[in-house]
Structures are given as C-alpha cells and as structure tokens.
Design a protein around this motif. Structure first.
Motif, mmCIF file in Angstrom:
data_model
loop_
_atom_site.group_PDB
_atom_site.id
_atom_site.type_symbol
_atom_site.label_atom_id
_atom_site.label_comp_id
_atom_site.label_asym_id
_atom_site.label_seq_id
_atom_site.Cartn_x
_atom_site.Cartn_y
_atom_site.Cartn_z
ATOM 1 N N ALA A 37 0.825 -1.207 0.000
ATOM 2 C CA ALA A 37 0.000 0.000 0.000
ATOM 3 C C ALA A 37 0.859 1.257 0.000
ATOM 4 C CB ALA A 37 -0.926 -0.002 1.211
ATOM 5 N N HIS A 40 -0.944 3.792 -2.022
ATOM 6 C CA HIS A 40 -2.396 3.739 -1.823
ATOM 7 C C HIS A 40 -2.873 5.081 -1.270
ATOM 8 C CE1 HIS A 40 -6.337 2.475 -0.638
ATOM 9 N NE2 HIS A 40 -6.089 1.188 -0.730
ATOM 10 N N ALA A 126 -6.246 3.647 3.384
ATOM 11 C CA ALA A 126 -5.089 2.749 3.494
ATOM 12 C C ALA A 126 -4.487 2.805 4.889
ATOM 13 C CB ALA A 126 -4.035 3.115 2.457
#
Length: 205
Positions: A37, A40, A126
């Motif tokens: 992530a 993200h 996230a």
C-alpha cells in the motif's frame, strides 16, 4: 507460496469489490501475503472488508468512526457499509464500529503470515487498514510512517458547479481513543519505503 498484491486505491465500485474477492479466492493457498500500500491514496471500506474476511478467523473490532451528530443533517456521516454498525459514542457523537467477519467457506488464509507495506504516501483508507491490521496484530507493518490523512470528508455543493470537500469525522483506535491525523501510523519495522518489499522477502527466506 508468497503472494504480493499492489493496491493503489479502494474505489468501492462493484467491479473492484468483486475482483478483490475473486483474486483472493484464486490464491488462497498462499502461506504469506504481502499487501503493498505504499502508493495507496485511500477510498472506502468495501474492498477492505472483502479482503479482511479472508484473513481473520474470528470476528474482531477494527476501529471506531466518529462524527458529530449535527453533521448527519448534511448527509455526511462515516463511510457506509453493512459491517459498520452503530456503537455508543460520547454525547453528541455518532459512532460506528468497524468489524471484520470471517469468511464462512474459505479459511485457508486464516493462518497465513501477512505483511503490509506503507510509505509517507499511504493515506486515508489505506491508513485505516494499517490501523486495523496493526492493532489486531494480524499483520506486520513495514516501511515509513504513513501520511497522517485521517479525517474523512464528503463533498458539499456550493452552486455554479462548485463544491467543497468538508471534513466531517475521524477514525480512531478503540484502545487509545486516538487518531493519526497529522502524525501518521508508525510501522512495526521502519525502513525506507523503497526497501520495504526486499525487507519482507529477506524475512521470508
């Protein structure tokens, strides 16, 4: 098998939600899962809930989402989802509890090792996922402290095709009552973001 999944956003549309479930089911034999992530930028809870259902063996409380009740008149409450039910918040606060419910037919990933890669660009939903995985000890966070973009918002029209994105609430840790606005979430293993994946792979060898 080690499965590495790069995630840039949680858009929340039906196609994206279905794709997450299909992909995880097709790779449920993995012994380790790396969720990348680092780029993200956020989104909503729907893809998150599908993903988490394959990772948790028991129901768990993940986070609280609080917003002043006056904001509900603007139709600007917490991100909606069937797995977020109303809880008991402080006076004047509308609280929803984000919970994970284990998948009923697929359990092979319940025991998998999970790593979550983060960076200073990892933001919003996230970070919500980072909090959920870290406080439940379901994953090891690796990388840099996250962006610190906690407060959720919704657009309000101003007229003449203009709108303002209005912050209306915050996501917080049920254990501490704190959020990560402006400070971010500190990973369990601090390394430069561009070294996070190699750090995990070294630990899995």
């Amino acid at each position: 098998m080690v499965l590495c999944v790069h995630i840039n956003a949680f858009p929340g549309d039906e196609r994206s939600v279905a794709a997450v479930g299909r992909f995880i089911r097709e790779h449920a034999t993995a012994k380790a899962l790396i969720l990348d992530a680092r780029t993200h930028r956020g989104g909503g809870p729907r893809e998150m809930n599908v993903l988490l259902s394959y990772l948790f063996e028991q129901e768990a409380l993940l986070a609280y989402l609080d917003t002043p009740r006056r904001n509900l008149e603007l139709e600007c409450g917490p991100p909606g989802d069937v797995l977020m039910r109303e809880g008991h918040g402080p006076e004047g606060i509308h609280r929803r509890e984000h919970r994970v419910h284990p998948h009923t037919t697929e359990s092979r990933l319940f025991g998998a090792r999970v790593f979550y890669l983060v960076s200073s660009r990892t933001a919003s939903a996230a970070e919500h996922l980072a909090l959920a995985l870290q406080r439940t000890e379901r994953a090891t966070l690796v990388g840099e402290t996250t962006a610190g973009a906690n407060h959720f918002a919704c657009p309000q029209p101003l007229g003449d095709s203009l709108a303002v994105v209005l912050p209306v609430g915050r996501t917080l840790d049920p254990d501490t009552g704190k959020d990560w606005e402006g400070v971010g979430i500190t990973p369990d293993i601090l390394v430069p973001a561009d070294q996070a994946l190699e750090e995990v792979l070294q630990r899995l060898r």
